[in-house]
Motif scaffolding. Structure first.
Motif, short mmCIF file in Angstrom:
data_model
loop_
_atom_site.label_atom_id
_atom_site.label_comp_id
_atom_site.label_asym_id
_atom_site.label_seq_id
_atom_site.Cartn_x
_atom_site.Cartn_y
_atom_site.Cartn_z
N ALA A 40 0.81 -1.21 0.00
CA ALA A 40 0.00 0.00 0.00
C ALA A 40 0.85 1.26 0.00
O ALA A 40 0.36 2.33 -0.38
CB ALA A 40 -0.93 0.00 1.22
N TRP A 41 2.10 1.18 0.42
CA TRP A 41 2.93 2.38 0.48
C TRP A 41 3.41 2.83 -0.89
O TRP A 41 4.10 3.85 -1.01
CB TRP A 41 4.10 2.16 1.45
N PHE A 42 3.06 2.11 -1.96
CA PHE A 42 3.33 2.56 -3.33
C PHE A 42 2.14 3.33 -3.91
O PHE A 42 2.07 3.53 -5.12
CB PHE A 42 3.62 1.36 -4.24
N SER A 43 1.23 3.78 -3.06
CA SER A 43 -0.05 4.31 -3.52
C SER A 43 -0.07 5.82 -3.73
O SER A 43 -1.14 6.38 -3.97
CB SER A 43 -1.15 3.95 -2.51
N GLN A 44 1.07 6.50 -3.66
CA GLN A 44 1.05 7.97 -3.68
C GLN A 44 1.58 8.60 -4.96
O GLN A 44 1.44 9.81 -5.15
CB GLN A 44 1.88 8.50 -2.50
N ASP A 181 -2.43 -4.33 -10.95
CA ASP A 181 -3.78 -3.76 -10.96
C ASP A 181 -4.18 -3.24 -9.58
O ASP A 181 -4.77 -2.16 -9.45
CB ASP A 181 -4.79 -4.82 -11.41
N ARG A 182 -3.84 -3.99 -8.54
CA ARG A 182 -4.17 -3.57 -7.18
C ARG A 182 -3.41 -2.30 -6.79
O ARG A 182 -3.94 -1.41 -6.11
CB ARG A 182 -3.86 -4.69 -6.18
N ILE A 183 -2.14 -2.22 -7.21
CA ILE A 183 -1.34 -1.03 -6.90
C ILE A 183 -1.92 0.19 -7.62
O ILE A 183 -1.99 1.29 -7.05
CB ILE A 183 0.13 -1.26 -7.28
N VAL A 184 -2.33 0.01 -8.87
CA VAL A 184 -2.92 1.13 -9.62
C VAL A 184 -4.23 1.57 -8.97
O VAL A 184 -4.49 2.77 -8.81
CB VAL A 184 -3.16 0.72 -11.09
N ILE A 185 -5.06 0.62 -8.55
CA ILE A 185 -6.32 0.98 -7.90
C ILE A 185 -6.07 1.70 -6.58
O ILE A 185 -6.75 2.68 -6.24
CB ILE A 185 -7.17 -0.29 -7.67
N SER A 186 -5.06 1.25 -5.84
CA SER A 186 -4.73 1.92 -4.58
C SER A 186 -4.23 3.34 -4.82
O SER A 186 -4.33 4.19 -3.93
CB SER A 186 -3.67 1.12 -3.82
N ASN A 187 -3.69 3.62 -6.01
CA ASN A 187 -3.29 4.98 -6.36
C ASN A 187 -4.48 5.86 -6.72
O ASN A 187 -4.35 7.09 -6.74
CB ASN A 187 -2.30 4.95 -7.53
N LEU A 188 -5.61 5.25 -7.03
CA LEU A 188 -6.80 6.04 -7.37
C LEU A 188 -7.52 6.53 -6.13
O LEU A 188 -8.14 7.60 -6.14
CB LEU A 188 -7.76 5.20 -8.23
N THR A 228 3.23 10.49 3.64
CA THR A 228 2.24 9.41 3.62
C THR A 228 2.89 8.07 3.35
O THR A 228 2.51 7.04 3.93
CB THR A 228 1.16 9.70 2.56
N THR A 229 3.89 8.06 2.47
CA THR A 229 4.61 6.82 2.19
C THR A 229 5.31 6.30 3.44
O THR A 229 5.22 5.10 3.76
CB THR A 229 5.64 7.06 1.07
N ILE A 230 6.00 7.18 4.15
CA ILE A 230 6.68 6.77 5.38
C ILE A 230 5.66 6.31 6.42
O ILE A 230 5.87 5.32 7.14
CB ILE A 230 7.54 7.93 5.93
N LEU A 231 4.54 7.02 6.53
CA LEU A 231 3.52 6.66 7.51
C LEU A 231 2.94 5.28 7.22
O LEU A 231 2.71 4.48 8.14
CB LEU A 231 2.41 7.71 7.50
N LEU A 232 2.71 4.98 5.94
CA LEU A 232 2.20 3.66 5.58
C LEU A 232 3.24 2.57 5.86
O LEU A 232 2.89 1.46 6.28
CB LEU A 232 1.80 3.64 4.10
#
Length: 452
Positions: A40-44, A181-188, A228-232
């Motif tokens: 999830a920390w790749f979501s930003q 696909d999941r990483i892209v959706i988490s970026n949305l 946010t990346t560090i927090l995740l």
């Protein structure tokens, strides 16, 4: 009052940080973790690019229409009826953000800190605080934020060290095993929160230099992405994705895991005392943007007249509009990104085309070309761009290597963090270079040596 508002580049960068970061920490992270799990920390990264687009559009509007906010600009472009209709939609969008923030904050306070206090009382006190700030201007909120945001930034960066005894890297491994696909959706999902940067369109009249404004917003956006990346990373390394995906307020539970000594066991109270003023600044900026929008329909530069009725309207509508905690979380995660992509993005693209035509041939640089400062500035701009594009490439390469080597995931993760951190420093260098150029230009004009 609108015409008295003046904010500098540092205040803009830190306001962007407060507006985008504080609202994201309450409930959005749970939905991101549910989708991307330990990745999830790749979501930003994609939300950062989207916020860059909005920042570019707003800086172009400052250059094309100096001294005007976005509501006045849309009245000029679209006229009374078309411009008024679009402004009503923007006001509705701001109301959604404001009512949601007020209700979510009241829910958090009621559930975690004040369980015996009626929800209506908590919400009423919070709205009264907003009405107090509604008598002031963005400049006051920016000055208050200058005091709290550095503490807020240091506090969340230090979470890793405070939770070092609870941290386990194995909870993050294997890295990049979630599908692309999941990483892209988490970026949305974060697009709905990053879309809050559109609120600064209500304060374009307070901006003097569009290039410096653009650089300051870029720096603030990258601060949010990095924090946010560090927090995740900390959240997943301490609690794991299974627990985080089930919590309504994961950050509050995370902070409760801090145990420095037997005598300093309630560190979350100290951290909350820093987070809440920063969050209040975020809601204050949104409320002031709402007042500016309402005042634009009356053609008034003084929006104090609308402060009391708008405040009571927000108190009632936030309770009726968002009654449930779970539904609020779902709205932030799923509905708000669709509103941003369905309304805000088309409007931003329309304004982008308009300002590109209007500003054609009018671009001026704060830094003379060929100078050492100009070369430094260009290197910082390209450095930020290359680092952020590199983050996307790293994720794609890591997705390709994940089935071949476990070490590949670790290496790509380290490179991703390094690139994001480098982008943070290069964006700061870009902002400072433009600020020095502005100061030199001002001195040259005062000395009478400046030439057009």
């Amino acid at each position: 009052m609108i015409h008295k508002q003046v904010v500098n580049h540092r205040q803009i960068a830190w306001l962007v940080g407060s507006v985008l970061m504080t609202g994201m920490m309450i409930s959005l992270l749970r939905s991101i973790v549910q989708v991307a799990r330990m990745d999830a920390w790749f979501s930003q990264i994609l939300p950062i690019f989207y916020a860059f687009l909005i920042a570019y559009v707003l800086s172009g509007l400052v250059e094309a229409y100096p001294g005007k906010n976005i509501f006045e600009i849309l009245f000029i472009i679209g006229g009374k009826w078309i411009g008024g209709t679009i402004n009503l939609l923007i006001l509705f969008y701001i109301w959604i953000i404001l009512a949601l923030d007020i209700k979510v904050a009241a829910d958090f306070l009621h559930i975690s800190l004040l369980p015996t206090t009626p929800m209506e009382i908590i919400l009423l006190v919070f709205v009264l605080l907003l009405m107090f700030y509604g008598k002031t201007s963005l400049e006051v909120a920016a000055r208050v934020n200058e005091f709290y945001f550095p503490l807020f930034f240091i506090m969340w960066i230090s979470l890793y060290f405070l939770l070092m005894n609870e941290y386990n890297v194995e909870r993050l491994e294997p890295i990049l095993t979630s599908s692309l696909d999941r990483i892209v959706i988490s970026n949305l999902f974060p697009l709905g929160v990053y879309g809050d940067i559109f609120l600064f369109g209500a304060f374009l009249h307070a901006i003097v230099e569009p290039r410096l404004f653009h650089a300051a917003m870029k720096h603030g956006i990258i601060i949010v992405g990095f924090m946010t990346t560090i927090l995740l990373l900390v959240l997943l390394g301490v609690l794991g994705f299974i627990i985080v995906g089930r919590l309504n307020f994961p950050i509050h539970i995370l902070v409760q895991q801090i145990h420095v000594t037997d005598f300093l066991d309630r560190v979350e109270i100290i951290l909350f005392s820093v987070w809440f003023p920063a969050f209040t600044t975020k809601v204050t900026v949104t409320y002031l943007a709402f007042l500016v929008g309402v005042g634009s329909f009356g053609g008034q530069r003084h929006y104090n007249t609308f402060n009391a009725p708008c405040g009571w309207f927000m108190a009632v509508s936030s309770i009726l509009g968002f009654p449930n905690v779970v539904q609020n979380d779902q709205f932030i995660s799923y509905s708000l990104p669709m509103i941003v992509l369905g309304f805000q993005l088309p409007l931003a693209l329309f304004l982008l085309i308009h300002v590109r035509r209007k500003n054609k041939g009018r671009e001026q640089s704060l830094i003379p070309e060929g100078t050492k400062l100009y070369r430094f500035y260009r290197s910082m701009v390209w450095g930020t761009t290359v680092c952020l594009i590199g983050c996307v490439i790293v994720i794609l390469i890591g997705d390709f290597l994940k089935d071949k080597s476990a070490i590949g995931g670790i290496v790509t993760a380290l490179v991703y963090i390094a690139l994001l951190l480098t982008a943070l420093f290069t964006s700061y260098g870009e902002m400072q270079a433009l600020n020095h150029g502005k100061q030199r230009l001002g001195k040259a004009k005062q000395a009478g040596t400046f030439r057009q």
